[in-house]
Design a protein around this motif. Structure first.
Motif, PDB file in Angstrom:
ATOM      1  N   SER A   1      52.619  21.216  -2.846  1.00 55.83           N
ATOM      2  CA  SER A   1      53.207  21.248  -1.508  1.00 55.83           C
ATOM      3  C   SER A   1      52.350  22.109  -0.595  1.00 55.83           C
ATOM      4  N   ASN A   2      52.571  21.969   0.694  1.00 54.45           N
ATOM      5  CA  ASN A   2      51.804  22.718   1.703  1.00 54.45           C
ATOM      6  C   ASN A   2      50.308  22.600   1.447  1.00 54.45           C
ATOM      7  N   VAL A   3      49.861  21.404   1.193  1.00 59.49           N
ATOM      8  CA  VAL A   3      48.484  21.160   0.785  1.00 59.49           C
ATOM      9  C   VAL A   3      47.559  21.148   1.999  1.00 59.49           C
ATOM     10  N   ASN A   4      46.403  21.778   1.810  1.00 60.13           N
ATOM     11  CA  ASN A   4      45.320  21.643   2.780  1.00 60.13           C
ATOM     12  C   ASN A   4      44.070  21.241   2.000  1.00 60.13           C
ATOM     13  N   VAL A   5      43.008  20.948   2.691  1.00 61.16           N
ATOM     14  CA  VAL A   5      41.800  20.443   2.039  1.00 61.16           C
ATOM     15  C   VAL A   5      41.253  21.452   1.030  1.00 61.16           C
ATOM     16  N   GLU A   6      41.173  22.718   1.397  1.00 63.12           N
ATOM     17  CA  GLU A   6      40.607  23.737   0.511  1.00 63.12           C
ATOM     18  C   GLU A   6      41.431  23.881  -0.768  1.00 63.12           C
ATOM     19  N   LYS A   7      42.746  23.911  -0.613  1.00 66.08           N
ATOM     20  CA  LYS A   7      43.643  24.037  -1.767  1.00 66.08           C
ATOM     21  C   LYS A   7      43.485  22.831  -2.699  1.00 66.08           C
ATOM     22  N   LEU A   8      43.371  21.658  -2.128  1.00 62.96           N
ATOM     23  CA  LEU A   8      43.240  20.441  -2.922  1.00 62.96           C
ATOM     24  C   LEU A   8      41.892  20.394  -3.639  1.00 62.96           C
ATOM     25  N   ILE A   9      40.825  20.828  -2.984  1.00 63.54           N
ATOM     26  CA  ILE A   9      39.510  20.852  -3.634  1.00 63.54           C
ATOM     27  C   ILE A   9      39.522  21.808  -4.827  1.00 63.54           C
ATOM     28  N   GLN A  10      40.145  22.977  -4.686  1.00 64.71           N
ATOM     29  CA  GLN A  10      40.236  23.930  -5.801  1.00 64.71           C
ATOM     30  C   GLN A  10      40.996  23.310  -6.975  1.00 64.71           C
ATOM     31  N   THR A  11      42.095  22.638  -6.688  1.00 64.33           N
ATOM     32  CA  THR A  11      42.885  21.997  -7.746  1.00 64.33           C
ATOM     33  C   THR A  11      42.081  20.884  -8.404  1.00 64.33           C
ATOM     34  N   MET A  12      41.328  20.128  -7.616  1.00 58.96           N
ATOM     35  CA  MET A  12      40.516  19.046  -8.176  1.00 58.96           C
ATOM     36  C   MET A  12      39.434  19.611  -9.089  1.00 58.96           C
ATOM     37  N   LYS A  13      38.854  20.744  -8.725  1.00 60.65           N
ATOM     38  CA  LYS A  13      37.853  21.377  -9.583  1.00 60.65           C
ATOM     39  C   LYS A  13      38.464  21.743 -10.928  1.00 60.65           C
ATOM     40  N   LEU A  14      39.684  22.286 -10.899  1.00 61.50           N
ATOM     41  CA  LEU A  14      40.358  22.626 -12.154  1.00 61.50           C
ATOM     42  C   LEU A  14      40.600  21.391 -13.010  1.00 61.50           C
ATOM     43  N   HIS A  15      41.069  20.318 -12.384  1.00 62.90           N
ATOM     44  CA  HIS A  15      41.357  19.089 -13.127  1.00 62.90           C
ATOM     45  C   HIS A  15      40.088  18.448 -13.692  1.00 62.90           C
ATOM     46  N   THR A  16      39.013  18.424 -12.906  1.00 65.25           N
ATOM     47  CA  THR A  16      37.781  17.816 -13.417  1.00 65.25           C
ATOM     48  C   THR A  16      37.196  18.658 -14.536  1.00 65.25           C
ATOM     49  N   ASN A  17      37.301  19.993 -14.438  1.00 61.45           N
ATOM     50  CA  ASN A  17      36.838  20.858 -15.525  1.00 61.45           C
ATOM     51  C   ASN A  17      37.676  20.649 -16.782  1.00 61.45           C
ATOM     52  N   MET A  18      38.994  20.472 -16.607  1.00 64.04           N
ATOM     53  CA  MET A  18      39.864  20.228 -17.749  1.00 64.04           C
ATOM     54  C   MET A  18      39.524  18.886 -18.400  1.00 64.04           C
ATOM     55  N   ASN A  19      39.266  17.859 -17.586  1.00 69.53           N
ATOM     56  CA  ASN A  19      38.875  16.556 -18.129  1.00 69.53           C
ATOM     57  C   ASN A  19      37.576  16.664 -18.918  1.00 69.53           C
ATOM     58  N   LEU A  20      36.622  17.429 -18.380  1.00 73.45           N
ATOM     59  CA  LEU A  20      35.338  17.608 -19.045  1.00 73.45           C
ATOM     60  C   LEU A  20      35.512  18.335 -20.377  1.00 73.45           C
ATOM     61  N   LEU A  21      36.351  19.366 -20.391  1.00 75.26           N
ATOM     62  CA  LEU A  21      36.621  20.083 -21.639  1.00 75.26           C
ATOM     63  C   LEU A  21      37.261  19.171 -22.683  1.00 75.26           C
ATOM     64  N   MET A  22      38.199  18.328 -22.240  1.00 76.79           N
ATOM     65  CA  MET A  22      38.861  17.402 -23.167  1.00 76.79           C
ATOM     66  C   MET A  22      37.865  16.390 -23.721  1.00 76.79           C
ATOM     67  N   GLU A  23      36.985  15.882 -22.863  1.00 75.58           N
ATOM     68  CA  GLU A  23      35.982  14.927 -23.331  1.00 75.58           C
ATOM     69  C   GLU A  23      35.029  15.586 -24.325  1.00 75.58           C
TER      70      GLU A  23
END
Length: 122
Positions: free
Chosen positions: A68-90
């Protein structure tokens, strides 16, 4: 790598409170994240009713996580976490497959060693 699915609520309240800018996120992504994110406009997610519009704009990530209360910077930080998590899982899955392959090779080598010993003892 599996893409991070981002659904931006484009209901009236969310759209007016910032979702329109979030839809232009792909233009603002760092090069490292381009191609790893699937951004989709979604009809109203119905989440602002519980917060009396206080959390708009809303975003749903990978069909489960709500922001909630999403802005571009907040979303980019969350996307970095998710892509890093995907990479770790792979990487973990690749390491597991490699370990299984080595175990199979050891098993075959052990079987051949036993057969060789059996023939030598005859």
């Amino acid at each position: 790598m599996k893409k991070v699915k981002i659904e931006v609520c484009c209901g009236t309240a969310c759209y007016l409170l910032g979702a329109a800018g979030l839809m232009e996120l792909e233009d603002k992504l760092p090069e490292a994240l381009k191609g790893l994110v699937d951004i989709q406009a979604s009809p109203c997610l119905g989440l602002c009713e519980r917060d009396n519009l206080g959390g708009a704009p809303y975003v749903r990530i990978n069909d489960s996580e709500i922001m909630s209360n999403v802005n571009v910077e907040k979303l980019i930080q969350t996307m970095k976490l998710h892509t890093n998590m995907n990479l770790l899982m792979e990487n973990a899955n690749a390491a597991k497959k490699k370990q299984e392959m080595y175990q199979q090779q050891r098993d075959v080598l052990w079987e051949h060693t036993l057969l060789l010993l059996f023939y030598l003892l005859l």
